[in-house]
Write a protein that holds these residues in place. Structure first.
Motif, PDB file in Angstrom:
ATOM      1  N   PRO A 140     -18.419  35.823 -40.353  1.00 29.79           N
ATOM      2  CA  PRO A 140     -18.850  37.050 -40.081  1.00 29.79           C
ATOM      3  C   PRO A 140     -18.278  37.395 -38.617  1.00 29.79           C
ATOM      4  O   PRO A 140     -17.738  38.496 -38.305  1.00 29.79           O
ATOM      5  CB  PRO A 140     -20.319  37.364 -40.327  1.00 29.79           C
ATOM      6  CG  PRO A 140     -20.485  36.404 -41.012  1.00 29.79           C
ATOM      7  CD  PRO A 140     -19.844  35.243 -41.063  1.00 29.79           C
ATOM      8  N   CYS A 177     -13.610  46.285 -45.606  1.00 31.17           N
ATOM      9  CA  CYS A 177     -14.459  45.116 -46.094  1.00 31.17           C
ATOM     10  C   CYS A 177     -14.485  44.040 -45.069  1.00 31.17           C
ATOM     11  O   CYS A 177     -15.544  43.633 -45.171  1.00 31.17           O
ATOM     12  CB  CYS A 177     -13.449  44.494 -47.211  1.00 31.17           C
ATOM     13  SG  CYS A 177     -13.172  45.612 -48.665  1.00 31.17           S
ATOM     14  N   SER A 181     -18.348  42.796 -43.544  1.00 31.51           N
ATOM     15  CA  SER A 181     -18.728  41.464 -43.672  1.00 31.51           C
ATOM     16  C   SER A 181     -19.917  41.185 -42.572  1.00 31.51           C
ATOM     17  O   SER A 181     -20.546  40.140 -42.705  1.00 31.51           O
ATOM     18  CB  SER A 181     -17.520  40.439 -43.561  1.00 31.51           C
ATOM     19  OG  SER A 181     -16.964  40.400 -42.300  1.00 31.51           O
ATOM     20  N   ALA A 184     -22.982  40.219 -43.819  1.00 33.27           N
ATOM     21  CA  ALA A 184     -23.313  38.777 -44.496  1.00 33.27           C
ATOM     22  C   ALA A 184     -24.206  38.092 -43.893  1.00 33.27           C
ATOM     23  O   ALA A 184     -24.664  36.975 -44.393  1.00 33.27           O
ATOM     24  CB  ALA A 184     -21.987  38.096 -44.600  1.00 33.27           C
ATOM     25  N   TYR A 191     -21.188  37.538 -48.981  1.00 34.81           N
ATOM     26  CA  TYR A 191     -20.393  36.545 -48.786  1.00 34.81           C
ATOM     27  C   TYR A 191     -18.766  36.508 -49.295  1.00 34.81           C
ATOM     28  O   TYR A 191     -18.107  35.995 -48.475  1.00 34.81           O
ATOM     29  CB  TYR A 191     -20.900  35.082 -48.987  1.00 34.81           C
ATOM     30  CG  TYR A 191     -21.922  34.335 -48.045  1.00 34.81           C
ATOM     31  CD1 TYR A 191     -22.347  35.324 -47.064  1.00 34.81           C
ATOM     32  CD2 TYR A 191     -22.597  33.217 -48.467  1.00 34.81           C
ATOM     33  CE1 TYR A 191     -23.340  34.615 -46.007  1.00 34.81           C
ATOM     34  CE2 TYR A 191     -23.742  32.896 -47.903  1.00 34.81           C
ATOM     35  CZ  TYR A 191     -24.149  33.530 -46.415  1.00 34.81           C
ATOM     36  OH  TYR A 191     -24.872  32.973 -45.662  1.00 34.81           O
ATOM     37  N   LEU A 193     -17.086  39.127 -49.159  1.00 35.79           N
ATOM     38  CA  LEU A 193     -16.374  39.933 -48.377  1.00 35.79           C
ATOM     39  C   LEU A 193     -15.572  38.928 -47.107  1.00 35.79           C
ATOM     40  O   LEU A 193     -14.572  39.289 -46.458  1.00 35.79           O
ATOM     41  CB  LEU A 193     -17.190  41.001 -47.498  1.00 35.79           C
ATOM     42  CG  LEU A 193     -17.715  42.074 -48.678  1.00 35.79           C
ATOM     43  CD1 LEU A 193     -18.665  42.819 -47.631  1.00 35.79           C
ATOM     44  CD2 LEU A 193     -16.554  42.833 -48.929  1.00 35.79           C
ATOM     45  N   LEU A 194     -15.966  37.606 -46.872  1.00 37.23           N
ATOM     46  CA  LEU A 194     -15.510  37.036 -45.999  1.00 37.23           C
ATOM     47  C   LEU A 194     -14.148  36.546 -46.437  1.00 37.23           C
ATOM     48  O   LEU A 194     -13.087  36.546 -45.322  1.00 37.23           O
ATOM     49  CB  LEU A 194     -16.347  35.717 -45.730  1.00 37.23           C
ATOM     50  CG  LEU A 194     -17.797  36.072 -45.059  1.00 37.23           C
ATOM     51  CD1 LEU A 194     -18.707  34.717 -44.944  1.00 37.23           C
ATOM     52  CD2 LEU A 194     -17.630  36.685 -43.884  1.00 37.23           C
TER      53      LEU A 194
END
Length: 221
Positions: A140, A177, A181, A184, A191, A193-194
């Motif tokens: 993140p 997105c 993150s 997160a 996660y 999105l990472l």
């Protein structure tokens, strides 16, 4: 003469730092693929650091190095957009995002390197702490400011018609997105999105590097 002057003012070709960032990111990802996960037990983290000190050190070097072409890319894109006549704050915010992202990569790389260096001490708690910092800064901590870079470049691209619209919209979607993150850190549900932000953002940066062009005449600044 006009073409040469524009090239000098616009900085180096964007594909050069984009390709360097891509190669270094891919190398760091490959060396870190076998590393600990966020939910790994402290003893497992320590065992991994003891088993792969060379690979971890190499991955840290690649990760640390990847932040340099990212900043070069952002600075070049900023000048390219400003030179096309768009006086908007987006590129400056994007450059700030690149600096923050590169700083997070540095923290992540040094945490990973330190984890391998102190592993012979045999302290699983310390190993887990450094691995958590490695993940947080490289996850993140990197992806969220990368989203700021993507949005800061993509919105002016859309406003000024500086690249195909699909490239601009891809940057907006992936950048959004990536910004999300940051949450997160609060829940592992986000996660996924990472990798979307990290590797999707990489593809957007490559697409922008290949297609970014001067703004058409008559576009308001």
């Amino acid at each position: 003469m006009t073409s040469t002057t524009h090239t000098v003012r616009g900085g180096p070709p964007l594909l050069v730092p984009a390709a360097a960032f891509t190669l270094l990111t891919a190398g760091a990802a490959l060396t870190g693929a076998a590393g600990p996960r966020p939910d790994s037990a402290p003893t497992a983290v320590l065992a991994d650091a003891l088993a792969r000190p060379g690979a971890i050190a190499l991955g840290a070097a690649l990760l640390l190095g990847s932040g340099i072409p990212l900043v070069v890319y952002a600075a070049t894109a900023l000048r390219r957009i400003e030179g096309a006549g768009l006086a908007v704050p987006g590129p400056v915010m994007g450059f700030a995002g690149a600096v923050l992202a590169a700083g997070s990569l540095s923290v992540s790389a040094l945490a990973g390197w330190a984890g391998a260096a102190v592993a012979p001490l045999g302290d699983p708690v310390l190993a887990r702490l450094l691995a958590t910092l490695w993940f947080g800064a490289g996850g993140p901590g990197f992806v969220a400011p990368l989203g700021l870079l993507l949005l800061g470049l993509s919105v002016p691209v859309l406003l000024g018609g500086l690249a195909p619209r699909w490239v601009g919209w891809a940057g907006v979607v992936v950048g959004g997105c990536a910004l999300l993150s940051v949450f997160a850190l609060a829940t592992p549900v986000l996660y996924p999105l990472l990798p979307v932000g990290r590797f999707g953002g990489l593809l957007v940066l490559l697409a922008l590097a290949a297609t970014l062009r001067p703004a058409p005449r008559g576009v308001p600044s």
